[in-house]
Design an enzyme around this catalytic site. Structure first.
Site: not given
Ligand code: BG6
Length: 469
Positions: A182, A220, A239, A244, A334
């Site tokens: 995403h 985060e 993860d 990402h 995190k």
């Molecule tokens: C997800 C992870 O793919 O992305 C999560 O599994 C993470 O652990 C998240 O917190 C972060 O996505 P976003 O869009 O909240 O920055």
């Protein structure tokens, strides 16, 4: 557009409730869904249709006043629930009957979008059962398509990813498979491509001669927020690092695609990822660090003896002529002091020494230009540059040029990443989804890194820490 049926496996889960259903609702209100659509939620719990809608209404995380009540009600009217277990053939026969009944109501074979919003360990079972029950085959020749949306992590290492890919390839053609990352659907990330290639100013400097280092961060504040069962076997590197972070890196580092379409962009992203230099147990001590926030092992779903990393830092490098010797620092964690996803590109100061600064000791970046893509929050692009301090000397000081997404008019507010993901899957645009080559290249790099990082001791850090040292 042909009627479309969304089938969400794991509909009662966190992802479906927090992201998928609110995104579908938003697309519905914006009139971006097909005029005729239906959502079938599939999960293990027992619900009547009414109880299911009530559950969705309460869990969807909608702000008070965000939508008109009648819009929410009409949206919920497009939903039904199918109780079943992921491995039971009987559940899929009932699902098939339900889908036929929905198509009867549409008077045609609708498009089917199967969304696997479940723990990755269920993917194979669900795909096997879908295939045995004939649901992977479109019902109406050219009338309705069938597509499958798969969440990350795609596999757990290169071997399991290959196996999953082979399974998908047995059942579907590549254009039917949508592997979600995403982050790629975030507006500020897509802008990296535009920024690099629509502005002639930067491309000549986009190489090792002018770029000193690149720092990519996904920081985060939250801990694992009750997701221990999912997170503990996975850890930060798999993860968000495998996907990402590497996708952010690919967009910064890739060559110019011959055309700005899915085929060419995906191929350039995959190419650059395949040139990442291997990190081994011998080099990892110098190039990597893994950490865990204090208190992690007492969280729900986490093993009390867990040595899973909630933080990692890596110095990666790309073996090609553009990026010779440029370090890419990749960092994510995190339980840190702030939420910040950002890419900083530090340019070399080839004129170092020509100008004085007012205070060298206070500014370690003296003379360097830094270009920052802020992915979230406060999406923006900014450039740090140097100006002469007014007065009798040639001393310089840093200033910032900044573009903020918030400056766009409110009606241009960017869609949530999942809205974009779902919309693109319906219209069949795969640009923002990862190809099999990208996923494999990412795992080829991450699998040995994961083994190498595992040899390092964990650095414990306090929740809310600014830095992990
Ligand atoms: C997800 C992870 O793919 O992305 C999560 O599994 C993470 O652990 C998240 O917190 C972060 O996505 P976003 O869009 O909240 O920055």
């Amino acid at each position: 557009m042909n009627p479309t049926t969304f089938i969400i496996f794991g509909v009662t889960g966190d992802l479906a409730q927090r992201k998928l259903l609110p995104s579908l609702l938003s697309l519905y209100v914006k009139k971006l869904l097909p005029a005729k659509f239906f959502i079938v939620g599939f999960s293990r719990r027992h619900f009547s249709r009414e109880d299911f809608r009530q559950y969705v209404r309460e869990n969807m995380n909608i702000r008070a006043g965000q939508y008109r009540e009648e819009d929410i009600k009409h949206f919920l009217d497009h939903m039904c629930y199918e109780q079943g277990t992921f491995d039971s053939p009987a559940s899929y026969s009932t699902l098939a009957l339900r889908l036929t009944a929905i198509d009867d109501g549409f008077h045609r074979c609708s498009n089917k979008l199967f969304h696997l919003a479940v723990q990755p360990s269920f993917y194979e079972t669900i795909l096997d059962r879908l295939s045995e029950s004939g649901l992977t085959i479109p019902c109406g020749g050219n009338e309705g398509w069938t597509r499958v949306l798969v969440e990350k992590p795609f596999g757990n290492d290169i071997e399991t990813a290959r196996k999953l890919d082979a399974k998908l390839a047995d059942l579907f053609k590549e254009e039917q498979i949508f592997r979600i990352d995403h982050y790629l659907a975030k507006e500020a990330l897509q802008n990296i491509v535009t920024f690099r290639f629509a502005n002639a100013l930067f491309e000549p400097l986009w190489n090792y001669r002018y770029i000193d280092k690149v720092h990519i961060k996904l920081l985060e504040k939250n801990g694992i927020e009750g997701r221990g069962e999912f997170y503990d076997p996975v850890g930060a590197l798999k993860d968000v690092g495998q996907n990402h972070i590497l996708q952010m890196m690919a967009l910064v580092a890739m060559e110019r695609p011959a055309m700005l379409d899915a085929l060419h962009i995906r191929s350039e992203r995959a190419k650059v990822l395949s040139r990442l230099k291997v990190i081994t147990p011998k080099t990892v001590g110098e190039l990597g660090l893994r950490g865990q926030y204090e208190g992690y092992t007492s969280e729900k779903g986490v093993s009390p003896a867990s040595s899973t990393e909630t933080y990692f830092r890596l110095e990666a490098a790309i073996a090609n002529s553009r990026w010779k010797g440029v370090p890419f620092f990749l960092e994510s964690g995190k339980g840190l002091a702030e939420n910040r996803s950002e890419i900083d590109i530090y340019f070399k100061n080839n004129e170092a020494g020509s100008f004085g600064t007012n205070d060298h000791t206070r500014d370690p970046l003296a003379g360097q230009n830094v270009l920052t893509f802020r992915i979230q929050p406060d999406e923006s692009i900014k450039i740090r540059f140097w100006v002469k301090t007014p007065g009798f000397t040639f001393n310089v000081e840093p200033k910032t040029l900044k573009f903020k997404y918030a400056d766009f008019p409110p009606e241009a507010i960017t869609p949530d990443a999942y809205e974009r993901v779902l919309y693109d899957a319906v219209v069949g645009d795969q640009t923002l989804f990862t190809s099999t080559d990208e996923v494999m290249a990412a795992w080829k790099f991450i699998t040995p890194v994961w083994h190498a990082l595992g040899t390092l001791p964990l650095t414990m850090y306090r929740k809310g820490a600014r830095e992990v040292l």
